[in-house]
Design an enzyme around this catalytic site. Structure first.
Site, PDB file in Angstrom:
ATOM      1  N   GLY A   1     -26.880 -30.018 -10.335  1.00  0.00           N
ATOM      2  CA  GLY A   1     -27.902 -30.702 -11.432  1.00  0.00           C
ATOM      3  C   GLY A   1     -28.124 -30.552 -12.949  1.00  0.00           C
ATOM      4  O   GLY A   1     -29.327 -29.868 -13.575  1.00  0.00           O
TER       5      GLY A   1
ATOM      6  N   ILE B   1     -44.761 -26.572 -16.871  1.00  0.00           N
ATOM      7  CA  ILE B   1     -44.495 -27.309 -17.388  1.00  0.00           C
ATOM      8  C   ILE B   1     -43.373 -26.591 -18.248  1.00  0.00           C
ATOM      9  O   ILE B   1     -43.315 -25.675 -18.333  1.00  0.00           O
ATOM     10  CB  ILE B   1     -46.283 -27.724 -17.781  1.00  0.00           C
ATOM     11  CG1 ILE B   1     -47.025 -27.840 -16.937  1.00  0.00           C
ATOM     12  CG2 ILE B   1     -45.541 -28.903 -18.918  1.00  0.00           C
ATOM     13  CD1 ILE B   1     -46.589 -29.717 -15.961  1.00  0.00           C
TER      14      ILE B   1
ATOM     15  N   VAL C   1     -25.515 -33.885  -3.235  1.00  0.00           N
ATOM     16  CA  VAL C   1     -25.311 -32.599  -2.597  1.00  0.00           C
ATOM     17  C   VAL C   1     -26.413 -33.462  -1.541  1.00  0.00           C
ATOM     18  O   VAL C   1     -26.509 -31.760  -0.902  1.00  0.00           O
ATOM     19  CB  VAL C   1     -25.625 -31.455  -3.431  1.00  0.00           C
ATOM     20  CG1 VAL C   1     -24.712 -31.087  -4.083  1.00  0.00           C
ATOM     21  CG2 VAL C   1     -27.153 -32.115  -4.231  1.00  0.00           C
TER      22      VAL C   1
ATOM     23  N   TYR D   1     -42.962 -33.397  -2.931  1.00  0.00           N
ATOM     24  CA  TYR D   1     -42.736 -32.386  -3.690  1.00  0.00           C
ATOM     25  C   TYR D   1     -42.594 -31.060  -3.287  1.00  0.00           C
ATOM     26  O   TYR D   1     -41.808 -30.452  -2.842  1.00  0.00           O
ATOM     27  CB  TYR D   1     -42.712 -33.227  -4.965  1.00  0.00           C
ATOM     28  CG  TYR D   1     -42.367 -32.285  -6.716  1.00  0.00           C
ATOM     29  CD1 TYR D   1     -40.948 -31.984  -6.057  1.00  0.00           C
ATOM     30  CD2 TYR D   1     -43.408 -31.117  -7.268  1.00  0.00           C
ATOM     31  CE1 TYR D   1     -40.104 -31.110  -7.002  1.00  0.00           C
ATOM     32  CE2 TYR D   1     -42.526 -29.844  -7.373  1.00  0.00           C
ATOM     33  CZ  TYR D   1     -41.112 -30.313  -7.870  1.00  0.00           C
ATOM     34  OH  TYR D   1     -40.157 -29.774  -8.903  1.00  0.00           O
ATOM     35  N   VAL D   2     -44.224 -30.747  -3.172  1.00  0.00           N
ATOM     36  CA  VAL D   2     -44.361 -29.604  -3.337  1.00  0.00           C
ATOM     37  C   VAL D   2     -43.935 -28.948  -1.319  1.00  0.00           C
ATOM     38  O   VAL D   2     -43.585 -27.661  -1.481  1.00  0.00           O
ATOM     39  CB  VAL D   2     -46.510 -29.704  -3.405  1.00  0.00           C
ATOM     40  CG1 VAL D   2     -46.822 -27.955  -2.877  1.00  0.00           C
ATOM     41  CG2 VAL D   2     -46.651 -29.177  -4.707  1.00  0.00           C
TER      42      VAL D   2
END
Length: 239
Positions: free
Chosen positions: A9, A186, A61, A154-155
């Site tokens: 990425g 962030i 991937v 996500y977490v």
């Protein structure tokens, strides 16, 4: 350590910054992309100005066969592999009960499964490097098992990366491979900065250079004895 790195990425954002930083330190680098071919090639051209070998390679991937092919191409074109930085991972902010099956699978695939596929494909080459590094990306507070309102999938994926990394670290230290995790909060290229900055003790996001610094801390040859660790770059957020 041979200086050959794959950063997944890495056409844009954090991955690109890491790859360029490693190129500036003398590493041959492979820029990986899925759809951003132009930006990946631009980044590879920029890296080449440091006098290193740089390539741009496409792969999805989230598919194990493409992850395997990516790693094999990197090894062939760079002449080996000693560093893997797993940076791929899409974010989803949505109430937990509203996440669809397709969304759940996509988040787990892009964050957790892609990490496993790339790492598994890379391990034989990393073991042959006689000193190698794996740096995986989680997110701030992923090691804290608390309820999430809008980013549960996500977490969960990022917490899985931490467990996976620690397990690998214990096993691979005998092969002179360290495995560590960088967990940003962030960052300057994050979305909703105006909303989030007032919530941060530091009152500013992390810079890309600060993320680079954390990654380099683990890759640095002086970090041979540091493995299975999680380094948050979050400016004191949610302590």
């Amino acid at each position: 350590m041979i200086k050959k790195a794959l950063i997944t990425g890495s056409a844009v954002g954090i991955g690109r910054a890491i790859a360029l930083d490693l190129a500036s330190k003398g590493f041959d680098v492979a820029f990986h992309y899925n759809q951003s071919a132009v930006k990946a090639n631009q980044a590879a051209n920029q890296a080449a100005t440091y006098g290193v070998k740089s390539i741009a390679l496409q792969a999805d991937v989230t598919k194990p066969e493409q992850a395997q092919s990516l790693v094999e191409n990197v090894v062939e074109k760079l002449g080996g592999l000693s560093v893997v930085v797993n940076n791929v991972g899409n974010f989803l902010g949505k109430p937990t009960s509203e996440i669809s099956i397709a969304e759940w699978q996509e988040v787990i695939d892009s964050n957790l499964n892609s990490n496993f596929y790339v790492t598994t494909a890379a391990l034989p080459y990393l073991k042959a490097a006689n000193g190698a590094r794996i740096v995986n990306f989680a997110c701030a507070h992923a090691q804290n098992v608390v309820a999430r309102k809008t980013n549960t999938a996500y977490v969960i994926a990022k917490t899985g990366i931490i467990i996976y990394s620690k397990s690998l670290a214990q096993e691979l230290i005998r092969d002179k491979i360290t495995v560590n995790v960088v967990s940003p909060g962030i960052v300057e290229n994050s979305f909703d900065l105006e909303e989030m900055i007032p919530k941060l003790p530091a009152k500013r996001p992390a810079t890309l250079q600060e993320i680079n610094h954390a990654v380099w801390f683990f890759i640095n040859p002086d970090s041979d004895y540091i493995t299975g660790q999680v380094l948050e770059v979050s400016g004191g957020w949610n302590l």
